[in-house]
Motif scaffolding. Structure first.
Motif, PDB file in Angstrom:
ATOM      1  N   ASP A  27      -4.213  30.697  -3.610  1.00 52.11           N
ATOM      2  CA  ASP A  27      -4.278  30.060  -2.302  1.00 52.11           C
ATOM      3  C   ASP A  27      -4.304  28.459  -2.314  1.00 52.11           C
ATOM      4  OD1 ASP A  27      -5.326  32.669  -1.132  1.00 52.11           O
ATOM      5  OD2 ASP A  27      -7.334  32.086  -1.426  1.00 52.11           O
ATOM      6  N   GLU A  28      -4.306  27.893  -3.259  1.00 45.53           N
ATOM      7  CA  GLU A  28      -4.259  26.273  -3.432  1.00 45.53           C
ATOM      8  C   GLU A  28      -2.713  26.119  -3.440  1.00 45.53           C
ATOM      9  OE1 GLU A  28      -8.006  24.625  -5.930  1.00 45.53           O
ATOM     10  OE2 GLU A  28      -6.342  25.766  -6.880  1.00 45.53           O
ATOM     11  N   ILE A  29      -1.920  27.076  -4.353  1.00 45.82           N
ATOM     12  CA  ILE A  29      -0.646  26.922  -4.149  1.00 45.82           C
ATOM     13  C   ILE A  29      -0.116  27.309  -2.770  1.00 45.82           C
ATOM     14  CG2 ILE A  29       1.563  27.955  -5.000  1.00 45.82           C
ATOM     15  CD1 ILE A  29      -0.026  28.668  -7.487  1.00 45.82           C
ATOM     16  N   ALA A  30      -0.515  28.188  -2.110  1.00 52.87           N
ATOM     17  CA  ALA A  30      -0.037  28.524  -0.568  1.00 52.87           C
ATOM     18  C   ALA A  30      -0.152  27.330   0.321  1.00 52.87           C
ATOM     19  CB  ALA A  30      -0.452  29.735  -0.205  1.00 52.87           C
ATOM     20  N   ASN A  34       9.084  25.620   4.586  1.00 51.38           N
ATOM     21  CA  ASN A  34       9.173  26.405   5.880  1.00 51.38           C
ATOM     22  C   ASN A  34       9.131  27.869   5.104  1.00 51.38           C
ATOM     23  OD1 ASN A  34       9.128  27.680   8.172  1.00 51.38           O
ATOM     24  ND2 ASN A  34      11.367  27.416   8.416  1.00 51.38           N
ATOM     25  N   VAL A  35       8.083  28.257   4.631  1.00 54.77           N
ATOM     26  CA  VAL A  35       7.861  29.574   3.950  1.00 54.77           C
ATOM     27  C   VAL A  35       6.725  30.271   4.565  1.00 54.77           C
ATOM     28  CG1 VAL A  35       7.793  30.968   1.743  1.00 54.77           C
ATOM     29  CG2 VAL A  35       9.058  28.720   1.791  1.00 54.77           C
ATOM     30  N   GLU A  36       6.893  31.631   4.974  1.00 49.13           N
ATOM     31  CA  GLU A  36       5.850  32.039   5.660  1.00 49.13           C
ATOM     32  C   GLU A  36       5.824  33.692   5.435  1.00 49.13           C
ATOM     33  OE1 GLU A  36       7.215  31.424   9.665  1.00 49.13           O
ATOM     34  OE2 GLU A  36       5.925  29.439   9.790  1.00 49.13           O
ATOM     35  N   GLY A  37       4.563  34.151   5.844  1.00 47.27           N
ATOM     36  CA  GLY A  37       4.613  35.720   5.721  1.00 47.27           C
ATOM     37  C   GLY A  37       4.653  36.096   4.208  1.00 47.27           C
ATOM     38  N   GLN A  38       5.534  37.354   4.210  1.00 47.10           N
ATOM     39  CA  GLN A  38       5.792  38.110   3.059  1.00 47.10           C
ATOM     40  C   GLN A  38       6.454  37.168   1.925  1.00 47.10           C
ATOM     41  OE1 GLN A  38       4.764  41.124   2.317  1.00 47.10           O
ATOM     42  NE2 GLN A  38       5.445  41.202   0.452  1.00 47.10           N
ATOM     43  N   ASN A  39       7.337  36.254   2.431  1.00 51.88           N
ATOM     44  CA  ASN A  39       7.884  35.357   1.603  1.00 51.88           C
ATOM     45  C   ASN A  39       6.774  34.359   0.761  1.00 51.88           C
ATOM     46  OD1 ASN A  39      10.574  36.253   1.724  1.00 51.88           O
ATOM     47  ND2 ASN A  39      11.017  34.975   3.203  1.00 51.88           N
ATOM     48  N   LEU A  40       5.874  33.867   1.631  1.00 51.38           N
ATOM     49  CA  LEU A  40       4.734  33.123   0.951  1.00 51.38           C
ATOM     50  C   LEU A  40       4.018  33.835   0.035  1.00 51.38           C
ATOM     51  CD1 LEU A  40       3.422  30.206   1.099  1.00 51.38           C
ATOM     52  CD2 LEU A  40       2.118  31.174   2.896  1.00 51.38           C
ATOM     53  N   GLU A  41       3.511  35.017   0.412  1.00 52.18           N
ATOM     54  CA  GLU A  41       2.876  35.914  -0.522  1.00 52.18           C
ATOM     55  C   GLU A  41       3.456  36.131  -1.834  1.00 52.18           C
ATOM     56  OE1 GLU A  41      -0.548  38.324  -1.698  1.00 52.18           O
ATOM     57  OE2 GLU A  41      -0.232  36.853   0.236  1.00 52.18           O
ATOM     58  N   GLU A  53      12.684  38.807  -9.558  1.00 51.18           N
ATOM     59  CA  GLU A  53      11.580  39.427  -8.852  1.00 51.18           C
ATOM     60  C   GLU A  53      11.401  38.808  -7.550  1.00 51.18           C
ATOM     61  OE1 GLU A  53       7.661  38.795 -10.933  1.00 51.18           O
ATOM     62  OE2 GLU A  53       8.728  38.681 -12.909  1.00 51.18           O
ATOM     63  N   PRO A  54      10.982  39.452  -6.490  1.00 57.61           N
ATOM     64  CA  PRO A  54      10.820  38.828  -5.048  1.00 57.61           C
ATOM     65  C   PRO A  54      10.325  37.396  -4.617  1.00 57.61           C
ATOM     66  CG  PRO A  54      10.023  40.942  -5.167  1.00 57.61           C
ATOM     67  CD  PRO A  54      10.187  40.574  -6.445  1.00 57.61           C
ATOM     68  N   GLY A  55       9.264  36.990  -5.636  1.00 59.45           N
ATOM     69  CA  GLY A  55       8.605  35.646  -5.712  1.00 59.45           C
ATOM     70  C   GLY A  55       9.518  34.573  -6.225  1.00 59.45           C
ATOM     71  N   GLU A  56      10.290  35.151  -7.277  1.00 54.92           N
ATOM     72  CA  GLU A  56      11.303  34.317  -8.105  1.00 54.92           C
ATOM     73  C   GLU A  56      12.340  34.088  -7.067  1.00 54.92           C
ATOM     74  OE1 GLU A  56      13.544  33.672 -12.350  1.00 54.92           O
ATOM     75  OE2 GLU A  56      12.380  35.425 -12.095  1.00 54.92           O
ATOM     76  N   GLU A  57      12.870  35.024  -6.324  1.00 57.49           N
ATOM     77  CA  GLU A  57      14.007  34.674  -5.452  1.00 57.49           C
ATOM     78  C   GLU A  57      13.785  33.765  -4.484  1.00 57.49           C
ATOM     79  OE1 GLU A  57      17.016  37.377  -2.892  1.00 57.49           O
ATOM     80  OE2 GLU A  57      15.735  38.361  -4.020  1.00 57.49           O
ATOM     81  N   VAL A  58      12.586  33.861  -3.954  1.00 54.04           N
ATOM     82  CA  VAL A  58      12.061  32.881  -2.757  1.00 54.04           C
ATOM     83  C   VAL A  58      11.968  31.594  -3.267  1.00 54.04           C
ATOM     84  CG1 VAL A  58      10.049  32.130  -1.337  1.00 54.04           C
ATOM     85  CG2 VAL A  58      10.845  34.695  -1.585  1.00 54.04           C
ATOM     86  N   PHE A  59      11.424  31.377  -4.703  1.00 57.68           N
ATOM     87  CA  PHE A  59      11.399  30.217  -5.333  1.00 57.68           C
ATOM     88  C   PHE A  59      12.703  29.398  -5.502  1.00 57.68           C
ATOM     89  CE2 PHE A  59      11.791  27.868  -9.298  1.00 57.68           C
ATOM     90  CZ  PHE A  59      10.792  26.786  -9.016  1.00 57.68           C
ATOM     91  N   ARG A  60      13.781  30.293  -5.974  1.00 58.34           N
ATOM     92  CA  ARG A  60      15.030  29.865  -6.303  1.00 58.34           C
ATOM     93  C   ARG A  60      15.898  29.501  -4.968  1.00 58.34           C
ATOM     94  NH1 ARG A  60      17.894  32.506 -11.358  1.00 58.34           N
ATOM     95  NH2 ARG A  60      16.356  32.176 -12.541  1.00 58.34           N
ATOM     96  N   ASN A  61      15.428  30.103  -3.915  1.00 62.98           N
ATOM     97  CA  ASN A  61      16.127  29.747  -2.673  1.00 62.98           C
ATOM     98  C   ASN A  61      15.351  28.615  -1.958  1.00 62.98           C
ATOM     99  OD1 ASN A  61      17.981  32.002  -2.762  1.00 62.98           O
ATOM    100  ND2 ASN A  61      16.522  33.220  -1.701  1.00 62.98           N
ATOM    101  N   ASN A  62      14.037  28.312  -2.264  1.00 61.56           N
ATOM    102  CA  ASN A  62      13.239  27.325  -1.412  1.00 61.56           C
ATOM    103  C   ASN A  62      12.983  25.924  -2.501  1.00 61.56           C
ATOM    104  OD1 ASN A  62      12.926  28.240   1.314  1.00 61.56           O
ATOM    105  ND2 ASN A  62      12.567  29.947  -0.159  1.00 61.56           N
TER     106      ASN A  62
END
Length: 101
Positions: free
Chosen positions: A68-71, A85-92, A32-41
């Motif tokens: 919101d707390e996780i963000a 350094n995770v922002e915008g769509q990746n952070l969402e 999933e997109p969020g999981e990919e961001v997680f694995r990369n960061n």
């Protein structure tokens, strides 16, 4: 004898190369997109399965913190965790995925 050895080494190299590429492509296609961001960061400290490595376990993180707390934790850091350094769509995507875990 030398030709046989060269042929064997070439066969092993081709086999291992083909297997390695197939595994990497398949692993990222199903994320999933969020999981990919997680694995990369995040996975280097929290492990791909959220069990924790150098950082704490994130299993059930969604029941402990809101999206919101996780963000806020991701962007500002917490304890020994530095701000990421995770922002915008990746952070969402990341915070949405983590809040569902």
């Amino acid at each position: 004898m030398k030709k046989w050895l060269v042929a064997m080494l070439l066969g092993v190299i081709l086999t291992l190369g083909a297997c390695g590429n197939a595994d990497n492509d398949t692993a990222t296609e199903n994320l999933e997109p969020g999981e990919e961001v997680f694995r990369n960061n995040c996975a280097s400290c929290h492990a791909n399965d959220l069990s924790g490595r150098g950082g704490p376990s994130l299993v059930d993180v969604g029941s402990k913190y809101s999206q919101d707390e996780i963000a806020e934790i991701v962007t500002e850091g917490k304890g020994s965790m530095p701000p990421m350094n995770v922002e915008g769509q990746n952070l969402e995507e990341l915070t949405n995925w983590l809040s569902e875990q």
